[in-house]
Write a protein that holds these residues in place. Structure first.
Motif, PDB file in Angstrom:
ATOM      1  N   TYR A   4       0.837  -1.205   0.000  1.00  0.00           N
ATOM      2  CA  TYR A   4       0.000   0.000   0.000  1.00  0.00           C
ATOM      3  C   TYR A   4       0.872   1.255   0.000  1.00  0.00           C
ATOM      4  O   TYR A   4       0.682   2.177  -0.787  1.00  0.00           O
ATOM      5  CB  TYR A   4      -0.903   0.037   1.229  1.00  0.00           C
ATOM      6  N   LEU A   7       2.711   1.952  -3.186  1.00  0.00           N
ATOM      7  CA  LEU A   7       1.863   2.501  -4.247  1.00  0.00           C
ATOM      8  C   LEU A   7       1.487   3.952  -4.014  1.00  0.00           C
ATOM      9  O   LEU A   7       0.955   4.621  -4.907  1.00  0.00           O
ATOM     10  CB  LEU A   7       0.578   1.679  -4.373  1.00  0.00           C
ATOM     11  N   ALA A   8       1.751   4.448  -2.817  1.00  0.00           N
ATOM     12  CA  ALA A   8       1.343   5.820  -2.492  1.00  0.00           C
ATOM     13  C   ALA A   8       2.140   6.834  -3.298  1.00  0.00           C
ATOM     14  O   ALA A   8       1.691   7.967  -3.492  1.00  0.00           O
ATOM     15  CB  ALA A   8       1.502   6.079  -0.997  1.00  0.00           C
ATOM     16  N   ARG A  13       4.286   4.124  -8.974  1.00  0.00           N
ATOM     17  CA  ARG A  13       3.235   3.559  -9.828  1.00  0.00           C
ATOM     18  C   ARG A  13       3.651   3.682 -11.288  1.00  0.00           C
ATOM     19  O   ARG A  13       3.431   2.750 -12.086  1.00  0.00           O
ATOM     20  CB  ARG A  13       1.900   4.277  -9.581  1.00  0.00           C
ATOM     21  N   LEU A  16       6.004   0.870 -12.102  1.00  0.00           N
ATOM     22  CA  LEU A  16       5.299  -0.398 -12.284  1.00  0.00           C
ATOM     23  C   LEU A  16       4.578  -0.410 -13.625  1.00  0.00           C
ATOM     24  O   LEU A  16       4.610  -1.425 -14.347  1.00  0.00           O
ATOM     25  CB  LEU A  16       4.314  -0.611 -11.132  1.00  0.00           C
ATOM     26  N   ASP A  17       3.962   0.706 -13.978  1.00  0.00           N
ATOM     27  CA  ASP A  17       3.268   0.769 -15.264  1.00  0.00           C
ATOM     28  C   ASP A  17       4.245   0.519 -16.416  1.00  0.00           C
ATOM     29  O   ASP A  17       3.926  -0.199 -17.366  1.00  0.00           O
ATOM     30  CB  ASP A  17       2.594   2.134 -15.434  1.00  0.00           C
ATOM     31  N   ARG A  20       5.129  -3.050 -16.792  1.00  0.00           N
ATOM     32  CA  ARG A  20       4.082  -3.900 -17.368  1.00  0.00           C
ATOM     33  C   ARG A  20       4.391  -4.197 -18.830  1.00  0.00           C
ATOM     34  O   ARG A  20       3.935  -5.218 -19.373  1.00  0.00           O
ATOM     35  CB  ARG A  20       2.726  -3.222 -17.241  1.00  0.00           C
ATOM     36  N   LEU A  66       8.521  -6.787 -13.354  1.00  0.00           N
ATOM     37  CA  LEU A  66       7.352  -6.746 -12.488  1.00  0.00           C
ATOM     38  C   LEU A  66       7.210  -8.060 -11.731  1.00  0.00           C
ATOM     39  O   LEU A  66       7.475  -9.133 -12.263  1.00  0.00           O
ATOM     40  CB  LEU A  66       6.114  -6.529 -13.368  1.00  0.00           C
ATOM     41  N   PRO A  68       4.117  -8.997  -9.569  1.00  0.00           N
ATOM     42  CA  PRO A  68       2.871  -8.388  -9.092  1.00  0.00           C
ATOM     43  C   PRO A  68       2.208  -9.080  -7.914  1.00  0.00           C
ATOM     44  O   PRO A  68       1.167  -8.602  -7.441  1.00  0.00           O
ATOM     45  CB  PRO A  68       1.960  -8.452 -10.326  1.00  0.00           C
ATOM     46  N   LEU A  71       0.422  -7.279  -5.086  1.00  0.00           N
ATOM     47  CA  LEU A  71      -0.780  -6.521  -5.431  1.00  0.00           C
ATOM     48  C   LEU A  71      -2.038  -7.332  -5.170  1.00  0.00           C
ATOM     49  O   LEU A  71      -3.122  -6.775  -5.013  1.00  0.00           O
ATOM     50  CB  LEU A  71      -0.733  -6.100  -6.904  1.00  0.00           C
ATOM     51  N   ALA A  72      -1.867  -8.638  -5.106  1.00  0.00           N
ATOM     52  CA  ALA A  72      -3.037  -9.478  -4.843  1.00  0.00           C
ATOM     53  C   ALA A  72      -3.633  -9.144  -3.480  1.00  0.00           C
ATOM     54  O   ALA A  72      -4.849  -9.166  -3.296  1.00  0.00           O
ATOM     55  CB  ALA A  72      -2.652 -10.954  -4.923  1.00  0.00           C
TER      56      ALA A  72
ATOM     57  N   TYR B   4      -4.611   6.672  -3.022  1.00  0.00           N
ATOM     58  CA  TYR B   4      -3.490   5.757  -2.778  1.00  0.00           C
ATOM     59  C   TYR B   4      -2.790   6.110  -1.475  1.00  0.00           C
ATOM     60  O   TYR B   4      -2.527   5.246  -0.637  1.00  0.00           O
ATOM     61  CB  TYR B   4      -2.475   5.840  -3.921  1.00  0.00           C
ATOM     62  N   TRP B  77      -6.709   1.147 -11.726  1.00  0.00           N
ATOM     63  CA  TRP B  77      -5.258   1.076 -11.904  1.00  0.00           C
ATOM     64  C   TRP B  77      -4.791  -0.368 -11.763  1.00  0.00           C
ATOM     65  O   TRP B  77      -3.913  -0.845 -12.480  1.00  0.00           O
ATOM     66  CB  TRP B  77      -4.549   1.973 -10.889  1.00  0.00           C
ATOM     67  N   TYR B  81      -2.908  -5.290 -13.787  1.00  0.00           N
ATOM     68  CA  TYR B  81      -2.029  -6.139 -12.988  1.00  0.00           C
ATOM     69  C   TYR B  81      -2.729  -7.439 -12.628  1.00  0.00           C
ATOM     70  O   TYR B  81      -2.098  -8.477 -12.507  1.00  0.00           O
ATOM     71  CB  TYR B  81      -1.584  -5.400 -11.739  1.00  0.00           C
ATOM     72  N   TRP B  85      -0.974 -11.048 -12.785  1.00  0.00           N
ATOM     73  CA  TRP B  85      -0.707 -12.111 -11.831  1.00  0.00           C
ATOM     74  C   TRP B  85      -1.543 -13.352 -12.093  1.00  0.00           C
ATOM     75  O   TRP B  85      -1.118 -14.447 -11.755  1.00  0.00           O
ATOM     76  CB  TRP B  85      -0.757 -11.655 -10.381  1.00  0.00           C
TER      77      TRP B  85
END
Lengths: 101, 101
Positions: A4, A7-8, A13, A16-17, A20, A66, A68, A71-72, B4, B77, B81, B85
């Motif tokens: 979390y 990602l702030a 972000r 990460l983008d 991808r 990445l 990920p 993120l789950a 976020y 967002w 992702y 995953w």
DNA sequence: GTCAAATATAACTCACCGGCTATATGGCGC
DNA sequence: GCGCCATATAGCCGGTGAGTTATATTTGAC
């Protein structure tokens, strides 16, 4: 740092983008990010500690990819809220059906 | 503060989780949160600024309610992702099918 | 071995965040 | 009005985060 918190930060972000689209070297990231190279390296360190990216050294280049999975957890936390906001949309939709403008 | 960033703080996620059960007064939140009343008020202010909660004054009590719309942005967002995953899980699954232990 | 390229780390600064205590504000009961 | 209750704000402090520049580290080229 938690996923979390990782990602702030908007630049993270962005990173990460970019990842991808596939593996990227630090230099490639720096070229697209309007912050200094050490700044990018610092963000990559945070992302790595959060388990969101992995490194693969290749010669003197380090390619980041990445990862990920963390993120789950965020996605899972979000899950019940998805219901909440779609419920709200449902309410709106029903309202519109019963009271067409 | 962005949604976020608002979510980066664990107490704030706790508050949202509590509000999923319906409106809560500040006092009710304080009772469940192991931080001081002003601390809770501060977090509520942040959440309000982020559009994640709304207030409804009722006498001298202020009832807070969830306003999950900004979470939709986070969810959006996250969308690509999710594919990433689950793709990885697919890869794992195919691997296991082709090479059963 | 030497130099250059790619990246990481160190060291610093500045701003902000999250906690606290103390105090202000506003509504209710009397 | 007075005092109480619920909540917000002010003000402070310690920690941390994100950015920078300067430097160290590793590797490849020659």
């Amino acid at each position: 740092m938690s996923a979390y918190a990782a990602l702030a930060e908007p630049h993270r972000r962005d990173i990460l983008d970019l990842l991808r689209g596939g593996e990227r070297s630090v230099g490639e990231l720096v070229a697209r990010l309007d912050i200094s190279q050490p700044g990018v390296s610092k963000h990559l360190r945070v992302l790595r500690d959060a388990g969101l990216v992995t490194v693969r050294p290749e010669g003197r280049v380090r390619r980041y990819a990445l990862s990920p999975a963390p993120l789950a957890e965020v996605d899972a936390w979000l899950e019940p809220y998805r219901a909440a906001w779609s419920a709200r949309l449902d309410v709106l939709q029903r309202h519109l059906e019963e009271h067409p403008e």
